[in-house]
Design an enzyme around this catalytic site. Structure first.
Site, PDB file in Angstrom:
ATOM      1  CB  CYS A   1      -2.588 -12.809 -17.719  1.00 24.48           C
ATOM      2  SG  CYS A   1      -0.899 -13.235 -17.211  1.00 24.48           S
TER       3      CYS A   1
ATOM      4  CD  GLU B   1      -1.366   0.077   3.663  1.00 21.19           C
ATOM      5  OE1 GLU B   1      -2.331   0.825   3.514  1.00 21.19           O
ATOM      6  OE2 GLU B   1      -1.179  -0.588   4.681  1.00 21.19           O
TER       7      GLU B   1
END
Length: 340
Positions: free
Chosen positions: A129, A103
């Site tokens: 993907c 984060e």
């Protein structure tokens, strides 16, 4: 549980797609030269990456380059090509697998560097993907509902660290053939960035209409391809089998409604020659309509589809039907139709 999730859009257009690629080229011969000791000890023939995967080379970031900077560059180009000012953007979705920290989101830095307004929603979407196609679908839904007028979907991948870590580990004396092959897919990865701008079709009649598509999950196969910054471990045979079954089942169920058997172009996720050939055979596609970029760029994760579309767009004509399609580890598949 079986069945596809289906989405349709009536007023969304792809306005532009752009890519930004690293300047440093790493050939498969170079990687195998670094692995020569392991290949010799394990009695594996040279030319493995070219012969099995069809990957001749891939890109890696050179000194002074980075995935984030390239993603900002691709995003700026996409906005300029679309004729949209950054101040008009209401949403940024970052879809990268690569992230340097947990984060904050990767999106916040890209939001800042692109100069987007404080009103622009921004967040990361991660789905291996398929992330870029999922991001496009989310953005299209928000445009369709009237929440925003314009969105930018971005992706930047950095395969450098994982390749270095993998090569170092594969040179270990305790690595056997099974260990080597479980990490083989990591050696096909490449780096690169891409961006796409979406907007309302009624405001952009020359845009490329996003018609919608389907997704389908087979999450019982969630452990067939597991990756981190340290390495990616794949059961290649089972992954190919499970992925093909998933794609074919989604394709067959979608067939009566979508009629995808005769598209002008199939922009597939770029994995290898084995995967591409298997999908072409299983779905009965015309190979001439399935462009490949993996021989030059390798597998660039979620960026593979937009990079391939960006490479192919100069040859597309008004009215061409284009299908974005792929499978991602997990397993999930997604197919999205564009009217060019």
């Amino acid at each position: 549980m079986t069945g596809n999730a289906t989405t349709r859009f009536s007023n969304v257009a792809l306005l532009s797609v752009a890519s930004a690629l690293p300047s440093r080229v790493t050939t498969s011969d170079d990687i195998e030269h670094r692995l020569s000791g392991a290949l010799s000890r394990l009695k594996l023939k040279g030319g493995l990456l070219r012969r099995v995967a069809g990957v001749d080379e891939r890109r890696n970031w050179a000194e002074g380059e980075s995935a984030d900077a390239a993603t900002v560059h691709a995003g700026s180009r996409a906005l300029a090509d679309a004729g949209i000012d950054a101040s008009q953007v209401g949403l940024l979705i970052n879809t990268s697998v690569t992230r340097k920290h947990l984060e904050p989101s990767v999106a916040v830095r890209l939001h800042h560097e692109l100069g987007l307004p404080s009103s622009a929603i921004n967040f990361d979407v991660a789905n291996a993907c398929l992330g870029f196609v999922n991001g496009m679908s989310l953005a299209a839904g928000m445009i369709e509902s009237g929440q925003i007028d314009y969105a930018i979907v971005v992706n930047g991948e950095d395969a450098d660290d994982i390749q270095v870590n993998t090569i170092e580990r594969l040179l270990g004396a305790d690595i056997d053939r099974a260990d080597f092959l479980s990490e083989f897919a990591t050696l096909t990865l490449g780096s690169g960035s891409a961006a796409a701008v979406l907007g309302r079709a009624d405001r952009h009649p020359d845009g490329h209409r996003i018609l919608g598509g389907v997704t389908r999950a087979a999450t019982q196969w969630h452990d067939l391809c597991v990756g981190s910054a340290e390495g990616m471990y794949t059961n290649a045979k089972a992954l190919l089998k499970g992925g093909l079954e998933l794609v074919v089942s989604a394709w067959k169920e979608a067939a009566p409604e979508w009629r995808w058997s005769d598209m002008d172009r199939y922009i597939t996720h770029q994995v290898s020659s084995v995967h591409t050939s298997a999908i072409i055979k299983a779905a009965g596609l015309d190979p001439a309509r399935v462009p490949t970029t993996f021989p030059r760029f390798g597998n660039v994760g979620p960026a593979s589809i937009p990079i391939t579309l960006a490479e192919e767009q100069a040859g597309l004509r008004r009215g061409d039907r284009v299908l974005l399609m792929g499978a991602g580890s997990g397993l999930n598949t997604a197919m999205m139709e564009l009217a060019w």
